[in-house]
Write a protein that holds these residues in place. Structure first.
Motif, short mmCIF file in Angstrom:
data_model
loop_
_atom_site.label_atom_id
_atom_site.label_comp_id
_atom_site.label_asym_id
_atom_site.label_seq_id
_atom_site.Cartn_x
_atom_site.Cartn_y
_atom_site.Cartn_z
N GLN A 1 0.70 -1.16 0.00
CA GLN A 1 -0.11 -0.02 -0.03
C GLN A 1 1.03 1.16 -0.08
O GLN A 1 0.59 2.25 -0.66
N GLY B 1 -11.70 -5.22 -3.60
CA GLY B 1 -10.25 -5.04 -3.45
C GLY B 1 -10.38 -4.08 -2.20
O GLY B 1 -10.93 -3.17 -2.06
N ASP C 1 -4.67 -4.26 -5.15
CA ASP C 1 -4.74 -5.48 -4.15
C ASP C 1 -5.44 -6.66 -4.95
O ASP C 1 -6.34 -6.46 -5.73
N GLN D 1 -12.25 -10.68 0.54
CA GLN D 1 -10.93 -10.90 0.04
C GLN D 1 -10.48 -12.29 0.74
O GLN D 1 -10.53 -12.24 1.85
N SER E 1 0.22 -4.31 -9.06
CA SER E 1 0.80 -3.49 -8.21
C SER E 1 2.47 -3.36 -8.61
O SER E 1 3.00 -3.95 -9.29
#
Length: 311
Positions: A85, A272, A277, A209, A145
């Motif tokens: 993140q 997500g 994610d 998730q 990502s």
């Protein structure tokens, strides 16, 4: 052996050092302490076979100097940006801490004729392929990502360096790793939030998730088992567990272990938790199982044990 553990003051790296020292290896740890902590290695300060260098792996000249001075025989590369993140707002974090650290270590190995390496890769290299059972030969890898992209780029470097320099490199792609000394992630966040407000809990996404969580000592067992069993080239394994745990289930376990009742969950919505994610995926573990390794703990058990260690 004389081994270098890059990122050795971190969560996984410090557990690996504990095991390697107990096996009689001599350890050189390099960590700039940006994500790692002196607390993780404080208990090793009086060990004769442990040395710590507070240095940045972006300093290639220093890496070369340490490898040459210490006569390193094996490199364990666990240095990376482990907080996906955090890099979402600043992609250069991954270029520097995940990709460039790999290049610098490989260059140091090349210059000093070091032939053996372990590299910590990730399930994030596969991208968002929730409809497929992911094995080591899954084609068309498209990470979503910056972290996954930097790890996949690092894997490409490993292949080239192993071929050009006759190196033996062990690569593990693993999912979320949890356990003692955890510093971030959903379990860490839930515990922190509930200590601030024991009545309500914000949950990113829709709570569905669902991912495999592996206990850190299971991962260390696998590293030790395979570290010397690699021919020239790259040996690649998915490392994980056959079960998975949803985010809502993790919240339930945290509340149970903290003896909290009637906590109201507030979901932010969406499949997500954040941009980049991967909400769910399935590993194929046939290759590592055939080679003789299986995780001792299920995903749910790993979560519960981690919560107990961290509350």
């Amino acid at each position: 052996m004389k081994v270098l553990v890059a990122g050795g003051a971190g969560f996984i790296g410090s557990h690996l050092i504990d095991r390697l020292l107990n096996q009689g290896h001599e350890i050189v740890c390099i960590d700039n302490l940006s994500l790692g902590s002196r607390d993780n290695i404080a208990h090793l300060s009086d060990r004769d076979k442990f040395r710590f260098y507070d240095n940045d792996l972006l300093d290639s000249e220093k890496i070369d100097e340490i490898m040459r001075k210490e006569k390193i025989e094996y490199v364990f590369h666990l240095a990376a940006n482990s907080d996906i993140q955090a890099s979402a707002e600043n992609p250069s974090i991954e270029y520097q801490n995940t990709y460039s650290t790999t290049y610098n270590l490989l260059e140091g190995m090349r210059k000093n004729q070091i032939k053996k390496m372990f590299f910590a890769s990730t399930s994030a290299v596969y991208g968002n392929k929730y409809e497929k059972l992911l094995d080591e030969n899954t084609p068309d890898l498209r990470p979503i990502s910056y972290y996954g992209a930097a790890k996949l780029g690092s894997e490409a470097l490993l292949n080239a360096y192993s071929y050009m320099n006759d190196m033996s490199i062990l690569v593990f792609r693993f999912p979320n790793v949890i356990g003692p000394r955890l510093t971030h992630g959903v379990i860490f966040d839930f515990i922190r939030k509930l200590r601030c407000n024991s009545k309500e809990l914000e949950i990113l996404g829709d709570g569905q998730q669902t991912k495999p969580y592996i206990y850190v000592l299971d991962l260390i067992d696998a590293i030790i088992q395979f570290m010397d069993n690699v021919k020239i080239g790259v040996a690649l394994y998915n490392i994980g567990v056959e079960t998975a745990t949803s985010v809502t289930k993790i919240a339930d376990i945290v509340c149970e272990e903290m003896a909290l009742k009637d906590v109201v969950y507030h979901y932010t919505g969406g499949s997500g938790g954040w941009k980049g994610d991967v909400p769910r995926f399935q590993y194929c573990l046939d290759r590592v199982h055939a080679a003789g390794w299986r995780a001792k703990y299920t995903s749910d058990k790993a979560v519960r044990m981690t919560v107990r260690h961290n509350i």
